[in-house]
Design a protein around this motif. Structure first.
Motif, short mmCIF file in Angstrom:
data_model
loop_
_atom_site.label_atom_id
_atom_site.label_comp_id
_atom_site.label_asym_id
_atom_site.label_seq_id
_atom_site.Cartn_x
_atom_site.Cartn_y
_atom_site.Cartn_z
N ALA A 1 0.86 -1.17 0.00
CA ALA A 1 0.00 0.00 0.00
C ALA A 1 0.90 1.23 0.00
N SER A 2 0.47 2.27 -0.66
CA SER A 2 1.27 3.50 -0.75
C SER A 2 1.23 4.31 0.53
N SER A 3 0.28 4.02 1.37
CA SER A 3 0.15 4.79 2.61
C SER A 3 -0.37 3.87 3.70
N PRO A 4 -0.12 4.22 4.95
CA PRO A 4 -0.70 3.41 6.02
C PRO A 4 -2.21 3.52 5.98
N GLY A 5 -2.87 2.51 6.45
CA GLY A 5 -4.32 2.48 6.39
C GLY A 5 -4.95 3.62 7.19
N ILE A 6 -6.12 4.02 6.73
CA ILE A 6 -6.90 5.04 7.45
C ILE A 6 -7.56 4.34 8.63
N LYS A 7 -7.18 4.76 9.81
CA LYS A 7 -7.58 4.01 11.01
C LYS A 7 -9.03 4.29 11.37
N CYS A 8 -9.74 3.23 11.71
CA CYS A 8 -11.13 3.34 12.17
C CYS A 8 -11.13 3.62 13.67
N PRO A 9 -12.19 4.23 14.17
CA PRO A 9 -12.29 4.42 15.62
C PRO A 9 -12.31 3.07 16.34
N ALA A 10 -11.66 3.00 17.48
CA ALA A 10 -11.60 1.74 18.21
C ALA A 10 -12.99 1.33 18.70
N VAL A 11 -13.77 2.30 19.16
CA VAL A 11 -15.13 2.03 19.60
C VAL A 11 -16.05 2.53 18.50
N PHE A 12 -16.53 1.61 17.69
CA PHE A 12 -17.35 1.97 16.53
C PHE A 12 -18.81 1.89 16.95
N CYS A 13 -19.22 2.87 17.76
CA CYS A 13 -20.57 2.86 18.34
C CYS A 13 -21.14 4.26 18.27
N LEU A 14 -22.39 4.37 17.84
CA LEU A 14 -23.02 5.68 17.70
C LEU A 14 -23.61 6.18 19.01
N ASP A 15 -23.48 5.39 20.09
CA ASP A 15 -23.91 5.87 21.40
C ASP A 15 -22.70 6.33 22.23
N GLU A 16 -21.68 5.46 22.28
CA GLU A 16 -20.52 5.76 23.13
C GLU A 16 -19.51 6.68 22.47
N ARG B 1 -14.57 9.49 0.42
CA ARG B 1 -13.55 8.74 -0.32
C ARG B 1 -14.20 7.79 -1.30
N LEU B 2 -15.24 7.07 -0.86
CA LEU B 2 -15.87 6.10 -1.74
C LEU B 2 -16.55 6.79 -2.92
N LEU B 3 -17.17 7.94 -2.68
CA LEU B 3 -17.81 8.65 -3.78
C LEU B 3 -16.77 9.17 -4.76
N GLU B 4 -15.60 9.59 -4.25
CA GLU B 4 -14.53 10.04 -5.14
C GLU B 4 -14.06 8.89 -6.01
N VAL B 5 -13.84 7.73 -5.40
CA VAL B 5 -13.36 6.57 -6.15
C VAL B 5 -14.41 6.11 -7.14
N SER C 1 -3.49 2.13 -3.24
CA SER C 1 -2.98 3.44 -2.87
C SER C 1 -3.42 3.80 -1.46
N ARG C 2 -4.73 3.66 -1.19
CA ARG C 2 -5.26 3.95 0.15
C ARG C 2 -6.20 2.82 0.54
N TYR C 3 -6.31 2.59 1.83
CA TYR C 3 -7.28 1.60 2.29
C TYR C 3 -7.71 1.95 3.69
N THR C 4 -8.85 1.42 4.08
CA THR C 4 -9.38 1.64 5.43
C THR C 4 -8.94 0.47 6.30
N ASP C 5 -8.31 0.78 7.42
CA ASP C 5 -7.75 -0.23 8.30
C ASP C 5 -8.77 -0.59 9.37
N PHE C 6 -9.48 -1.71 9.15
CA PHE C 6 -10.50 -2.13 10.11
C PHE C 6 -9.90 -2.84 11.32
N SER C 7 -8.61 -3.07 11.32
CA SER C 7 -8.00 -3.80 12.43
C SER C 7 -7.98 -2.98 13.72
#
Lengths: 119, 385
Positions: free
Chosen positions: B55-70, B85-89, B108-114
């Motif tokens: 990958a050309s860049s490190p992954g775009i990091k997701c929030p650790a707590v993927f919750c719409l309440d917390e 990003r998805l609409l651009e692609v 080139s870019r990716y979303t890092d779900f880890s």
């Protein structure tokens, strides 16, 4: 007295408001089942009992289009429906649907329909 | 026979080292010339397995707590970034996209779900809706990157939701379900409300019956709640007079969750529509909504004033009118509130554009407005058995 069991005559899964929303809509129920049944009951001088047992549930828009639509499309007047129709259910949790039906009938205004339908 | 001396060996090793260094310098020079200065080793998955790639860049990091309440602010901001990003692609032609990924060895870019440690169904549904929209517009799926690093529970939840079907991924089995918690696979659609609502209701009630819990008490509430939320999306999210572009996919997405241990059932319905604050001013009976604002603002808010979105949704919930201008319409949101009141305990939450309103049985309606838009309307209904 004529009994109309919604689950048997129409289906257990009522849908949305208009026929465009998919099958088993309130519009379809009113046009194809409810109005003919009310006319038949009126002709015999009896009452129509609408049994809502067996149905999974109703959306507010379905009930309003099906029953409130009777007044809005000028098929019947609200006071006449009180004497001509009865809503029946053996389940207490369906009381909200029965109360909602009469509320929509009483609040409906004759002629309050979408412009396309008015023509 | 040539005798190889120690000096020969040293000289050969020196020349080999020089060639190796030259190669490194040349590769660095080439990367710098091409604009990329670093490569990151990743595992790129596709439907046939996985390959080692870069990958050309490190992954775009997701929030650790993927919750719409917390963690609502961070998650909504992140989802806004994903959407952009998805609409651009997706605007890139499909031929160019497939040519770039021909070897599946470079991204080139990716979303890092880890980086996600906890994810809830409602937040995952919004994420799935973004990737599903991309898939429908382009006809392609993005590859799953470094799936072997994803949190096991997060991987399982995304798999149960059906999110993995939106990606090109290896056919690694999903981990067995955590005891007592099940997520229903998401569904999307535009019409045929009763069939979709009925199937989702049956899926959730079947899970309850399998755990020896009688769902009869809430079955009609689940079905009605789903219908009301889906109808709200169908009737109001994508009005005919709104400016829609070729990236608008006029659908709703829904999912559900059953927690047997807590005896809790939740459903969520999401759409990419224009949102409640945008449609409210077009209602013929908007004057009733305006009464909420005159004491505070002295005037009505305009469509562009997102800072009043929370209050706008709260007004919609209270007044219960809709955009058609007909008095008999718009009972859906109020009906959802009644469903919560009928249950033993429950909660309703409506998030639309930047506004958020929630109602818990026995308490009053609360609202707030966030910095970023959720990109549509999300309706969540939670019932306690």
């Amino acid at each position: 007295m004529i009994t109309l069991r919604v689950a048997d005559k129409f289906g257990r899964y009522p849908g949305g408001r208009y026929e465009d929303d998919g099958p088993f809509s309130g519009e379809e129920f009113r046009k194809s089942i409810l109005v003919p049944a009310l006319i038949e009951a009126q002709g015999t001088g009896g009452k129509l009992v609408v049994d809502i047992d067996g149905v999974i549930g109703f959306a507010a828009s379905f009930l309003e289009e099906a029953f409130g639509g009777l007044v809005r499309y000028r098929d019947f007047e609200a006071h006449a429906l009180h004497g001509l129709m009865e809503i029946k259910s053996s389940q207490s949790r369906f009381d909200i649907y029965r109360d909602a039906i009469w509320q929509y009938i009483d609040e409906a205004r004759p002629g309050d329909v979408p412009a396309a339908a008015a023509h | 026979m040539k005798i190889v001396t120690v000096a020969d060996k040293r000289r050969n090793a020196y020349h080999a080292w020089k060639s190796f260094q030259h190669g490194i310098h040349w590769r660095r020079w080439r990367r710098a010339k091409n604009g990329s200065t670093a490569h990151y080793r990743v595992i790129i998955a596709d439907d046939f397995g996985h390959v080692r790639g870069r990958a050309s860049s490190p992954g775009i990091k997701c929030p650790a707590v993927f919750c719409l309440d917390e963690n609502a602010d961070e998650v909504i901001e992140f989802l806004a970034g994903v959407r952009k990003r998805l609409l651009e692609v997706s605007r890139t032609s499909i031929i160019q996209q497939k040519a770039k990924r021909k070897t599946h060895r470079h991204v080139s870019r990716y979303t890092d779900f880890s980086t996600i440690k906890k994810i809830t169904p409602a937040a995952a549904l919004v994420l799935a809706a973004e990737y599903d929209r991309f898939r429908r517009i382009t006809g392609t799926r993005l590859p799953a990157i470094n799936r072997h690093k994803w949190n096991v529970e997060v991987d399982r939840r995304l798999g149960e939701l059906g999110f993995l079907s939106l990606l090109e991924t290896d056919r690694r089995a999903i981990a067995p379900a955590q005891a007592g918690v099940h997520i229903a696979c998401f569904r999307s659609g535009a019409a045929n409300l009763p069939q979709d609502a009925g199937q989702m209701t049956e899926a959730l009630t079947t899970l309850l019956r399998e755990a020896d819990i009688d769902p009869d008490a809430i079955e009609h509430q689940l079905y009605t709640g789903l219908l009301e939320a889906m109808e709200n999306a169908r009737q109001h999210a994508y009005p005919g007079d709104a400016a829609h572009d070729d990236q608008t996919v006029p659908l709703w997405w829904m999912t559900g969750e059953v927690d047997v241990l807590e005896r809790r059932v939740a459903i969520a319905v999401y759409d990419h529509g224009v949102s409640i604050p945008v449609t409210l001013p077009t209602w013929a009976l908007f004057d009733r909504v305006q009464r909420f604002f005159r004491p505070v603002l002295g005037r009505s808010p305009t469509v562009g004033e997102v800072e009043h979105d929370g209050r706008m949704i709260r007004a919609a919930l209270s007044v219960g009118r809709t955009s058609t201008g007909l008095q008999h319409r718009g009972k859906g949101l109020g009906r959802l509130r009644e469903i919560v009141n009928q249950a033993r305990a429950g909660r309703l939450k409506v998030t639309s554009r930047c506004g958020e309103v929630w109602y818990q049985k026995g308490s009053r309606v609360r609202d707030r407005t966030r910095r970023h838009s959720i990109g549509g309307t999300l309706i969540e209904l939670e019932l306690q058995l």
